[in-house]
Design an enzyme around this catalytic site. Structure first.
Site, PDB file in Angstrom:
ATOM      1  N   TYR A 247      49.868  14.311  65.000  1.00 11.75           N
ATOM      2  CA  TYR A 247      50.797  15.457  64.903  1.00 11.75           C
ATOM      3  C   TYR A 247      51.210  15.684  63.449  1.00 11.75           C
ATOM      4  CZ  TYR A 247      55.330  17.771  64.623  1.00 11.75           C
ATOM      5  OH  TYR A 247      56.364  18.593  64.240  1.00 11.75           O
TER       6      TYR A 247
ATOM      7  N   THR B  30      57.977  19.958  59.186  1.00  9.15           N
ATOM      8  CA  THR B  30      58.715  18.781  59.641  1.00  9.15           C
ATOM      9  C   THR B  30      58.824  17.701  58.562  1.00  9.15           C
ATOM     10  OG1 THR B  30      58.532  16.900  61.154  1.00  9.15           O
ATOM     11  CG2 THR B  30      56.492  18.022  60.644  1.00  9.15           C
ATOM     12  N   ASP B  31      59.878  16.895  58.651  1.00 10.31           N
ATOM     13  CA  ASP B  31      60.028  15.757  57.721  1.00 10.31           C
ATOM     14  C   ASP B  31      59.008  14.654  58.001  1.00 10.31           C
ATOM     15  OD1 ASP B  31      61.069  14.668  60.092  1.00 10.31           O
ATOM     16  OD2 ASP B  31      62.947  13.985  59.192  1.00 10.31           O
ATOM     17  N   GLU B  32      58.323  14.744  59.161  1.00 12.02           N
ATOM     18  CA  GLU B  32      57.354  13.679  59.489  1.00 12.02           C
ATOM     19  C   GLU B  32      56.193  13.635  58.501  1.00 12.02           C
ATOM     20  OE1 GLU B  32      57.947  13.303  64.239  1.00 12.02           O
ATOM     21  OE2 GLU B  32      56.250  12.482  63.215  1.00 12.02           O
TER      22      GLU B  32
ATOM     23  N   LYS C 269      50.401  18.841  60.821  1.00  9.28           N
ATOM     24  CA  LYS C 269      51.443  19.664  60.189  1.00  9.28           C
ATOM     25  C   LYS C 269      51.282  19.608  58.658  1.00  9.28           C
ATOM     26  CE  LYS C 269      54.459  21.587  61.937  1.00  9.28           C
ATOM     27  NZ  LYS C 269      54.610  22.945  62.530  1.00  9.28           N
TER      28      LYS C 269
HETATM   29  P1  NAD Z   1      58.075  23.166  71.372  1.00 10.27           P
HETATM   30  O1  NAD Z   1      56.968  22.255  71.753  1.00 10.27           O
HETATM   31  O2  NAD Z   1      59.348  23.137  72.136  1.00 10.27           O
HETATM   32  O3  NAD Z   1      57.565  24.682  71.400  1.00 10.27           O
HETATM   33  C1  NAD Z   1      56.319  25.058  70.879  1.00 10.27           C
HETATM   34  C2  NAD Z   1      56.044  26.499  71.336  1.00 10.27           C
HETATM   35  O4  NAD Z   1      54.793  26.914  70.754  1.00 10.27           O
HETATM   36  C3  NAD Z   1      55.893  26.623  72.854  1.00 10.27           C
HETATM   37  O5  NAD Z   1      56.623  27.743  73.318  1.00 10.27           O
HETATM   38  C4  NAD Z   1      54.400  26.818  73.064  1.00 10.27           C
HETATM   39  O6  NAD Z   1      54.090  27.587  74.205  1.00 10.27           O
HETATM   40  C5  NAD Z   1      54.018  27.534  71.771  1.00 10.27           C
HETATM   41  N1  NAD Z   1      52.591  27.358  71.441  1.00 10.27           N
HETATM   42  C6  NAD Z   1      51.901  26.181  71.397  1.00 10.27           C
HETATM   43  N2  NAD Z   1      50.606  26.437  71.068  1.00 10.27           N
HETATM   44  C7  NAD Z   1      50.501  27.771  70.868  1.00 10.27           C
HETATM   45  C8  NAD Z   1      49.437  28.626  70.487  1.00 10.27           C
HETATM   46  N3  NAD Z   1      48.205  28.138  70.246  1.00 10.27           N
HETATM   47  N4  NAD Z   1      49.678  29.951  70.369  1.00 10.27           N
HETATM   48  C9  NAD Z   1      50.920  30.457  70.614  1.00 10.27           C
HETATM   49  N5  NAD Z   1      51.966  29.694  70.992  1.00 10.27           N
HETATM   50  C10 NAD Z   1      51.758  28.370  71.116  1.00 10.27           C
HETATM   51  O7  NAD Z   1      58.328  22.884  69.815  1.00 10.27           O
HETATM   52  P2  NAD Z   1      59.692  22.834  68.989  1.00 10.27           P
HETATM   53  O8  NAD Z   1      60.273  21.497  69.116  1.00 10.27           O
HETATM   54  O9  NAD Z   1      60.489  24.032  69.312  1.00 10.27           O
HETATM   55  O10 NAD Z   1      59.101  22.965  67.503  1.00 10.27           O
HETATM   56  C11 NAD Z   1      58.879  24.244  66.930  1.00 10.27           C
HETATM   57  C12 NAD Z   1      58.342  24.053  65.529  1.00 10.27           C
HETATM   58  O11 NAD Z   1      59.273  23.297  64.758  1.00 10.27           O
HETATM   59  C13 NAD Z   1      57.024  23.278  65.456  1.00 10.27           C
HETATM   60  O12 NAD Z   1      56.223  23.876  64.460  1.00 10.27           O
HETATM   61  C14 NAD Z   1      57.443  21.877  65.047  1.00 10.27           C
HETATM   62  O13 NAD Z   1      56.407  21.248  64.332  1.00 10.27           O
HETATM   63  C15 NAD Z   1      58.638  22.166  64.178  1.00 10.27           C
HETATM   64  N6  NAD Z   1      59.659  21.099  64.109  1.00 10.27           N
HETATM   65  C16 NAD Z   1      60.176  20.552  65.259  1.00 10.27           C
HETATM   66  C17 NAD Z   1      61.196  19.597  65.174  1.00 10.27           C
HETATM   67  C18 NAD Z   1      61.810  18.977  66.402  1.00 10.27           C
HETATM   68  O14 NAD Z   1      62.612  18.054  66.256  1.00 10.27           O
HETATM   69  N7  NAD Z   1      61.507  19.441  67.597  1.00 10.27           N
HETATM   70  C19 NAD Z   1      61.666  19.203  63.902  1.00 10.27           C
HETATM   71  C20 NAD Z   1      61.098  19.762  62.758  1.00 10.27           C
HETATM   72  C21 NAD Z   1      60.108  20.728  62.882  1.00 10.27           C
HETATM   73  O1  DAU Z   2      61.280  14.445  62.527  1.00 13.24           O
HETATM   74  C1  DAU Z   2      60.953  15.709  63.050  1.00 13.24           C
HETATM   75  C2  DAU Z   2      60.087  15.519  64.266  1.00 13.24           C
HETATM   76  O2  DAU Z   2      60.951  15.003  65.275  1.00 13.24           O
HETATM   77  C3  DAU Z   2      59.417  16.795  64.755  1.00 13.24           C
HETATM   78  O3  DAU Z   2      58.508  17.243  63.775  1.00 13.24           O
HETATM   79  C4  DAU Z   2      58.676  16.563  66.069  1.00 13.24           C
HETATM   80  O4  DAU Z   2      58.193  17.794  66.569  1.00 13.24           O
HETATM   81  C5  DAU Z   2      59.638  15.966  67.073  1.00 13.24           C
HETATM   82  O5  DAU Z   2      58.931  15.629  68.236  1.00 13.24           O
HETATM   83  C6  DAU Z   2      60.327  14.732  66.498  1.00 13.24           C
HETATM   84  O6  DAU Z   2      59.409  13.617  66.352  1.00 13.24           O
HETATM   85  P1  DAU Z   2      59.846  12.120  66.696  1.00 13.24           P
HETATM   86  O7  DAU Z   2      58.653  11.341  67.007  1.00 13.24           O
HETATM   87  O8  DAU Z   2      60.794  11.581  65.684  1.00 13.24           O
HETATM   88  O9  DAU Z   2      60.737  12.464  68.004  1.00 13.24           O
HETATM   89  P2  DAU Z   2      60.806  11.821  69.454  1.00 13.24           P
HETATM   90  O10 DAU Z   2      61.925  12.518  70.143  1.00 13.24           O
HETATM   91  O11 DAU Z   2      59.493  11.768  70.117  1.00 13.24           O
HETATM   92  O12 DAU Z   2      61.250  10.334  69.121  1.00 13.24           O
HETATM   93  C7  DAU Z   2      62.425  10.056  68.373  1.00 13.24           C
HETATM   94  C8  DAU Z   2      62.499   8.538  68.215  1.00 13.24           C
HETATM   95  O13 DAU Z   2      62.733   7.957  69.507  1.00 13.24           O
HETATM   96  C9  DAU Z   2      61.208   7.919  67.709  1.00 13.24           C
HETATM   97  O14 DAU Z   2      61.541   6.807  66.873  1.00 13.24           O
HETATM   98  C10 DAU Z   2      60.528   7.415  68.978  1.00 13.24           C
HETATM   99  C11 DAU Z   2      61.692   7.047  69.876  1.00 13.24           C
HETATM  100  N1  DAU Z   2      61.452   7.213  71.332  1.00 13.24           N
HETATM  101  C12 DAU Z   2      61.006   8.425  71.782  1.00 13.24           C
HETATM  102  C13 DAU Z   2      60.744   8.620  73.118  1.00 13.24           C
HETATM  103  C14 DAU Z   2      60.225   9.961  73.609  1.00 13.24           C
HETATM  104  C15 DAU Z   2      61.695   6.175  72.214  1.00 13.24           C
HETATM  105  O15 DAU Z   2      62.139   5.085  71.808  1.00 13.24           O
HETATM  106  N2  DAU Z   2      61.442   6.377  73.553  1.00 13.24           N
HETATM  107  C16 DAU Z   2      60.962   7.552  74.038  1.00 13.24           C
HETATM  108  O16 DAU Z   2      60.730   7.655  75.266  1.00 13.24           O
END
Ligand code: NAD
Ligand code: DAU
Length: 347
Positions: free
Chosen positions: A148, A123-125, A152
């Site tokens: 988190y 992730t970019d975080e 990562k």
């Molecule tokens: P998500 O929370 O929707 O899904 C996570 C999945 O992992 C779920 O199906 C869960 O059951 C499974 N899981 C959790 N713990 C586990 C374990 N111990 N063993 C096996 N399976 C397990 O997550 P997502 O948003 O699809 O993110 C997927 C990946 O992409 C993550 O690694 C996250 O860090 C990365 N990522 C997410 C975003 C985003 O915006 N959502 C952006 C950049 C990177």
């Molecule tokens: O940048 C990549 C990341 O993006 C991933 O690695 C993470 O898995 C994913 O959860 C996401 O993280 P963020 O914290 O950026 O996403 P989130 O959707 O939780 O929040 C996006 C922005 O919106 C952040 O500035 C917080 C704000 N927010 C979020 C929620 C859930 C609100 O203002 N209100 C809310 O209720």
């Protein structure tokens, strides 16, 4: 290719599985089915011979080892993680367990085997908050703010060390904020869409002027497929959406598209350690694979809202007891929970 995909029942992982199976790859999908994992996300590939699902934990070394022995994959594509920042603030333990120890377990199991790829999805975080006009490239320093992001970053460094030390063919990808169908409604976009459709308040943290770079989930997964083929071992690749927006702007567009009034916006106490701005350069990815995001935010948001409108059953199943408990803790009892987490105030 034969792929072991972890976390393939989650939001991004299931999109990847649907695309990869559609392209003829064979997928063994290992997922623990935490609150975020959902077999309904895999309905489209349920009867496909190219897909097999195993429920299990990536921290279970014996299981991971047995699956690698039995299936002999060409590559591991590692999505499994605890992925939500707010949950990592409330309860960090599972983030260290799955994101750090789980990644370590997979790396150890993969170390002794001949794999073409170990693609670690990150992730970019990990770069933390950046002042404009700075954009992170792959050499930028790591400054994670949340448990988190720190978990990562730890996993990224472990993965890269397995390339430097053991020549395990690791790739690390760092993507920006994903959105699209099947996203669990704890993240900004699906939470705001589902609340808007139901006429509930939309909780915006702080002033809502934080900036995120939005990436449509299918574009992210196409980048991962391109990197499986063309990525160079030991390298990091940023994957940005080229679409930076303030949160308030995102929320306003959702309300407008859902046909709801802006009065549903409710400013609530800010997230502790909230990163103000993320920004990525994906120049390396473009140079080496030709990948660029194809779905603009307007089109992506319309598709996403249409999907949530058409899949109210999915939303209802997901908004179960666990979700409601989390919602209560993070939103209804926000002041009390955040005060408790901050600990006793200094005299
Ligand atoms: P998500 O929370 O929707 O899904 C996570 C999945 O992992 C779920 O199906 C869960 O059951 C499974 N899981 C959790 N713990 C586990 C374990 N111990 N063993 C096996 N399976 C397990 O997550 P997502 O948003 O699809 O993110 C997927 C990946 O992409 C993550 O690694 C996250 O860090 C990365 N990522 C997410 C975003 C985003 O915006 N959502 C952006 C950049 C990177
Ligand atoms: O940048 C990549 C990341 O993006 C991933 O690695 C993470 O898995 C994913 O959860 C996401 O993280 P963020 O914290 O950026 O996403 P989130 O959707 O939780 O929040 C996006 C922005 O919106 C952040 O500035 C917080 C704000 N927010 C979020 C929620 C859930 C609100 O203002 N209100 C809310 O209720």
């Amino acid at each position: 290719m034969k792929l072991l995909v972890t976390g393939g029942a989650g939001f991004i992982g299931s999109e990847f599985v649907r695309l990869a199976v559609g392209e003829g790859h064979q997928v063994l999908n290992l997922d623990k089915l935490t609150y975020a994992g959902n077999l309904e996300n895999l309905e489209p590939v349920r009867d496909q011979p190219g897909h097999r699902f195993v429920r299990g934990d990536i921290c279970d070394a014996a299981l991971v080892d047995a699956l690698l022995t039995e299936s002999r994959p060409d590559a591991i594509v590692h999505f499994a993680a605890e992925s939500h920042v707010d949950r990592s603030i409330l309860s960090p333990q599972p983030f260290v367990d799955t994101n750090v120890k789980g990644t370590f377990t997979l790396l150890e199991a993969a170390r002794a085997r001949r794999l073409d790829r170990f693609l670690h999805v990150s992730t970019d975080e990990v770069y933390g908050s950046l002042e404009p006009p700075i954009e992170a490239d792959e050499d930028s320093p790591l400054r994670p703010s949340s448990p988190y992001a720190a978990s990562k970053a730890g996993a990224d460094l472990l993965a890269l060390s397995y390339f430097a030390t053991y020549r395990l063919p690791v790739l690390v990808t760092r993507a920006s904020n994903n959105y699209g169908p099947y996203q669990f409604p704890e993240k900004l976009v699906p939470l705001m869409i589902t609340n808007a459709l139901a006429g509930r308040p939309l909780p915006v943290y702080g002033d809502g002027r934080q900036v995120r770079d939005w990436l449509y989930v299918e574009d992210h997964c196409q980048a991962l497929l391109a990197l499986l083929e063309k990525g160079r071992d030991g390298e990091i690749y940023n994957i940005g959406g080229n679409c930076a927006l303030e949160n308030l702007e995102v929320v306003r567009r959702i309300l407008a598209s859902a046909g709801r009034g802006q009065e549903l916006i409710e400013h609530v106490t800010d997230r502790p350690g909230h990163d103000r701005r993320y920004a990525l350069s994906s120049a390396k990815l473009l140079r080496e694979t030709g990948w660029e995001p194809r779905v603009g935010f307007e089109a992506g948001l319309e598709r996403t809202i249409a999907w949530y409108r058409a899949n109210r059953g999915w939303v209802e199943h997901v908004r179960s007891g666990e979700y409601l408990g989390y919602y209560e803790r993070n939103y209804s009892c926000r002041e009390v929970e955040l005060a408790r987490l901050a600990g006793p105030s200094t005299p």
